[in-house]
Design a protein around this motif. Sequence first.
Motif, PDB file in Angstrom:
ATOM      1  N   ARG A 294       1.263 -35.186  -0.789  1.00  0.00           N
ATOM      2  CA  ARG A 294       1.294 -35.197   0.675  1.00  0.00           C
ATOM      3  C   ARG A 294       0.624 -33.950   1.261  1.00  0.00           C
ATOM      4  NH1 ARG A 294       7.139 -36.582   2.886  1.00  0.00           N
ATOM      5  NH2 ARG A 294       7.725 -34.793   1.587  1.00  0.00           N
ATOM      6  N   LEU A 295       0.443 -32.918   0.440  1.00  0.00           N
ATOM      7  CA  LEU A 295      -0.206 -31.694   0.898  1.00  0.00           C
ATOM      8  C   LEU A 295      -1.724 -31.722   0.709  1.00  0.00           C
ATOM      9  CD1 LEU A 295       2.284 -29.102  -0.616  1.00  0.00           C
ATOM     10  CD2 LEU A 295       2.141 -29.772   1.774  1.00  0.00           C
ATOM     11  N   VAL A 296      -2.200 -32.583  -0.177  1.00  0.00           N
ATOM     12  CA  VAL A 296      -3.618 -32.598  -0.521  1.00  0.00           C
ATOM     13  C   VAL A 296      -4.517 -32.835   0.696  1.00  0.00           C
ATOM     14  CG1 VAL A 296      -5.396 -33.844  -1.820  1.00  0.00           C
ATOM     15  CG2 VAL A 296      -3.266 -33.185  -2.937  1.00  0.00           C
ATOM     16  N   PRO A 297      -4.203 -33.808   1.594  1.00  0.00           N
ATOM     17  CA  PRO A 297      -5.068 -33.984   2.763  1.00  0.00           C
ATOM     18  C   PRO A 297      -5.180 -32.725   3.608  1.00  0.00           C
ATOM     19  CG  PRO A 297      -3.623 -35.877   2.511  1.00  0.00           C
ATOM     20  CD  PRO A 297      -3.138 -34.840   1.540  1.00  0.00           C
ATOM     21  N   GLY A 298      -4.066 -32.030   3.826  1.00  0.00           N
ATOM     22  CA  GLY A 298      -4.100 -30.806   4.614  1.00  0.00           C
ATOM     23  C   GLY A 298      -4.895 -29.714   3.929  1.00  0.00           C
ATOM     24  N   MET A 299      -4.797 -29.622   2.606  1.00  0.00           N
ATOM     25  CA  MET A 299      -5.566 -28.630   1.863  1.00  0.00           C
ATOM     26  C   MET A 299      -7.062 -28.898   2.014  1.00  0.00           C
ATOM     27  SD  MET A 299      -3.140 -28.591  -1.541  1.00  0.00           S
ATOM     28  CE  MET A 299      -4.146 -27.436  -2.467  1.00  0.00           C
ATOM     29  N   ALA A 300      -7.440 -30.167   1.910  1.00  0.00           N
ATOM     30  CA  ALA A 300      -8.848 -30.525   2.076  1.00  0.00           C
ATOM     31  C   ALA A 300      -9.309 -30.243   3.501  1.00  0.00           C
ATOM     32  CB  ALA A 300      -9.058 -32.005   1.735  1.00  0.00           C
ATOM     33  N   GLY A 301      -8.450 -30.552   4.472  1.00  0.00           N
ATOM     34  CA  GLY A 301      -8.801 -30.305   5.868  1.00  0.00           C
ATOM     35  C   GLY A 301      -9.026 -28.830   6.143  1.00  0.00           C
TER      36      GLY A 301
ATOM     37  N   THR B 214      -9.889 -26.546   3.974  1.00  0.00           N
ATOM     38  CA  THR B 214     -11.106 -26.130   3.287  1.00  0.00           C
ATOM     39  C   THR B 214     -12.331 -26.397   4.165  1.00  0.00           C
ATOM     40  OG1 THR B 214     -10.136 -26.579   1.117  1.00  0.00           O
ATOM     41  CG2 THR B 214     -12.540 -26.481   1.239  1.00  0.00           C
ATOM     42  N   LEU B 215     -12.331 -27.553   4.815  1.00  0.00           N
ATOM     43  CA  LEU B 215     -13.426 -27.891   5.721  1.00  0.00           C
ATOM     44  C   LEU B 215     -13.438 -26.965   6.935  1.00  0.00           C
ATOM     45  CD1 LEU B 215     -13.194 -31.786   5.575  1.00  0.00           C
ATOM     46  CD2 LEU B 215     -14.993 -30.341   4.596  1.00  0.00           C
ATOM     47  N   VAL B 216     -12.261 -26.638   7.463  1.00  0.00           N
ATOM     48  CA  VAL B 216     -12.192 -25.718   8.604  1.00  0.00           C
ATOM     49  C   VAL B 216     -12.742 -24.349   8.217  1.00  0.00           C
ATOM     50  CG1 VAL B 216     -10.614 -24.458  10.118  1.00  0.00           C
ATOM     51  CG2 VAL B 216     -10.295 -26.905   9.747  1.00  0.00           C
ATOM     52  N   GLY B 217     -12.382 -23.877   7.024  1.00  0.00           N
ATOM     53  CA  GLY B 217     -12.899 -22.591   6.564  1.00  0.00           C
ATOM     54  C   GLY B 217     -14.407 -22.600   6.431  1.00  0.00           C
TER      55      GLY B 217
END
Length: 312
Positions: free
Chosen positions: A10-17, A19-22
């Motif tokens: 459930r955390l993976v989408p937020g981690m990917a998001g 990464t894109l923001v960074g």
Amino acid sequence: MDTPSASFARLVPGMAGMTLVGSSVTVSRTLVDAPLFTGQAIRYAAATAILLVMARLTGARLMWPRGLEWLWLAGIAVTGLVLFNVAVVRGVAHAEPAVVAVAVACVPVVLGVVGPVLERRRPGRQVLLAAPVVMAGAVLVEGTGRTDAVGVAWAVLALGCEAGFTLLAVPVLRRHAPWGVSVHATWLAAVLLAVLGVTSDGPSAARELTGAQWAALGYLALMVTAVAFVLWYSTVRAVGAGRAGLLTGIAPLAAAVVGAVSGSGAPRPSVWLGIAVLVLGLVVGLRRRPLPAKEAPAMDRPATATTAPPPL
């Protein structure tokens, strides 16, 4: 009870998001000399069209806002989209990408306390313990990275806007889900930025954009807006604003790596140390101890309405 693998999933989408923001901080360097409001208006108009197509293809149900929902969604558009991107574009002109992006990592201190309150629950002890660790890493980066007073001021504004981007979404995620919040926030931001673009940049400002700037806007529209927004709000809805907020520590790591690869300059060793402290805070805050089957996870659990998966 969640298994460790289910909780991590459930955390993976937020981690990917995040990464894109960074990565967007480094990409935004290309837009320093571009007509600011006009470029961002084009970005969010394109992102709205992409989101509508994606929502249709996935069968997501979009609803028209009503009542106070307009205020929450407008707040997301103003803080998390308009002002945040002004802060990032202007900030990278005075600071290296990691310094601006690390301000986003300070958000857990805000989300860890205010987010659960908006969700009508108590802040999680682990989140509150991890937040100061994340903050310590952020302070180390801010104090030793290449920047000036103006760059730090823009970074602080980015911090407040990123907090608003998540907190203002909590009251409307239940009814609109990640897809609805993302669509409405982007088209509202596009309209606002278009008005600002015409009055500030001039009606023909789009002609001043170079090929590289059009490419940067395309990347921001597709990956950092359309894709990252849905990924981020999916995690906020699944695990709560407080716990999801710790993932913002990924942004400066992504910004530092992308900045080094793209030739913007590798961060100093002290900056990498600060980022390492951020990662430590993430590990502390995101690790969940297994609970007995009969024990309800009351301290670090989103409200029932937010645990339901988004209608994708």
